[in-house]
Design an enzyme around this catalytic site. Structure first.
Site, mmCIF file in Angstrom:
data_model
loop_
_atom_site.group_PDB
_atom_site.id
_atom_site.type_symbol
_atom_site.label_atom_id
_atom_site.label_comp_id
_atom_site.label_asym_id
_atom_site.label_seq_id
_atom_site.Cartn_x
_atom_site.Cartn_y
_atom_site.Cartn_z
ATOM 1 N N GLU A 124 -27.905 13.011 -9.482
ATOM 2 C CA GLU A 124 -26.872 11.965 -9.555
ATOM 3 C C GLU A 124 -25.777 12.178 -8.516
ATOM 4 O O GLU A 124 -24.598 11.925 -8.762
ATOM 5 C CB GLU A 124 -26.304 11.837 -10.968
ATOM 6 N N GLY A 125 -26.179 12.643 -7.353
ATOM 7 C CA GLY A 125 -25.254 12.901 -6.263
ATOM 8 C C GLY A 125 -24.873 14.358 -6.228
ATOM 9 O O GLY A 125 -24.291 14.885 -7.182
ATOM 10 N N THR A 126 -25.220 15.043 -5.144
ATOM 11 C CA THR A 126 -24.892 16.459 -5.027
ATOM 12 C C THR A 126 -23.384 16.664 -5.143
ATOM 13 O O THR A 126 -22.594 15.740 -4.914
ATOM 14 C CB THR A 126 -25.355 17.019 -3.673
#
Length: 381
Positions: free
Chosen positions: A363-365
């Site tokens: 879900e997004g680094t």
């Protein structure tokens, strides 16, 4: 001073009791054999906890964002793989809840509320942190959309019934992001194919697969919102779900701390409990302090997103980042406190450490989250 309402505390008590009885006994086996946690899925669905965020008008519980996070947190405390059932169901349906037609909501959401699973298909091998570079295509052909392409890293793929899929519907759009649309795809749609499972470090009970669209044909009314709205809906969805990953990380960290506290009270060295040594006490204090800070940030972010606060994106990214970094730190310390025993599968902390790592990535680094936060501070679009 503030505190959660009585209904939230009652919910936590109910979910914790269910998790301890119906989910925890199978967590090690789920991890060892990399199998889907059917016991957890059945228990959560029966109790109404598999997708508590679904609105009541679509046969759901209508849980607020804090309540939904408590469910994820308490399940993750005993089994991170199982916590991806409610977490992925929210991710896989928020685009629809935020932007779908009433007819499409009535088609999909009651099914999820009744126990079917949902997945989210945004990422591609060359379009992860840069989703606007995706290559999956959707072409309108009369009264159907025809999808072609490949999506990767799809949580619970193969187990889910419904998939929210992002695809380029207008490759000539001036801005690539304006040419992307969102669709609801059913597992039985012709041309939809599920690939083999990835072999992963952690969350092994939650299958991660590629999915393929080979002239996949879906009805035209399965588009979510209007053509070109897909990526905007995706970013809005992630505001609603990134703090949920923070809740998952929080649960993993709490589980590791609980296990570590119990262990150091029993383990003896030099004729004393290791809990009596100041070095151990300092480690435990730091672990608990970071967890408590993460918990408040996660709850605050959930509340901010739900009330559409101006800083909601910042809050959600901050919650996800801080909680996941905390989970990685706390679980690593927990393994250390167990010593050599912590490095074995005889105790849960090595599993928790492996499970925690993904919360810093999906879900997004956390590097992307820091960009989101910085751009908010600098007022950069």
């Amino acid at each position: 001073m503030y505190q959660l309402g009585e209904e939230h505390e009652a919910l936590r008590e109910a979910v914790r009791a269910l998790a301890e009885k119906e989910i925890a006994p199978y967590a090690a086996d789920v991890d060892e054999h990399a199998r889907f946690p059917v016991e957890a899925n059945n228990a959560l669905a029966k109790a109404g906890f598999s997708a508590p965020h679904i609105p009541e008008e679509y046969d759901g519980q209508g849980a607020d964002a804090v309540a939904a996070n408590i469910v994820v947190e308490e399940v993750a405390r005993v089994c991170a793989s199982s916590s991806l059932i409610p977490a992925a169901n929210k991710l896989g349906t928020m685009n629809l809840i935020l932007g779908g037609s009433p007819e499409l909501k009535r088609l999909v959401l009651p099914d999820i509320a009744a126990g079917a699973l949902a997945s989210y298909a945004l990422s591609e091998r060359e379009a992860g942190s840069d989703p606007a570079a995706m290559r999956t295509r959707a072409v309108l052909d009369g009264d159907v959309w025809v999808l072609n392409g490949t999506k990767c890293w799809i949580t619970n793929a193969g187990e889910s019934t419904w998939y929210t899929v992002m695809a380029v519907s207008d490759p000539s759009a001036a801005k690539p992001a304006d040419g992307i649309s969102a669709f609801m795809v059913h597992a039985d749609d012709p041309g939809f194919v599920v690939g083999p499972k990835e072999r992963k470090l952690g969350i092994k009970g939650s299958p991660t697969r590629e999915i393929y669209f080979e002239d996949c044909t879906i009805p035209a009314d399965r588009i979510i919102g209007q053509p070109g709205q897909g990526l905007r809906l995706a970013f809005a969805t992630l505001d609603h779900t990134r703090h949920t990953i923070g809740a998952q990380a929080l649960g993993i960290a709490q589980g590791a701390l609980d296990a570590a506290v119990a262990y150091v009270k029993e383990r003896k060295q030099f004729g004393r409990r290791i809990a009596d040594f100041q070095a151990i006490q300092f480690m435990l204090a730091d672990m608990a302090m970071r967890i408590e800070a993460a918990r408040h940030l996660v709850y605050a972010a959930a509340s901010a997103v739900e009330r559409r606060a101006p800083n909601a994106s910042f809050q959600s990214s901050a919650a996800k980042t801080f909680a996941s970094d905390t989970a990685m730190s706390v679980t690593t310390d927990a393994v250390q406190l167990f010593g050599g025993a912590g490095y074995t599968q005889d105790f849960p902390v090595e599993r928790m450490m492996r499970d925690a790592k993904i919360t810093q990535i999906y879900e997004g680094t956390n590097q992307i989250q820091r960009l989101v936060m910085a751009r908010h501070l600098l007022k950069v679009r």
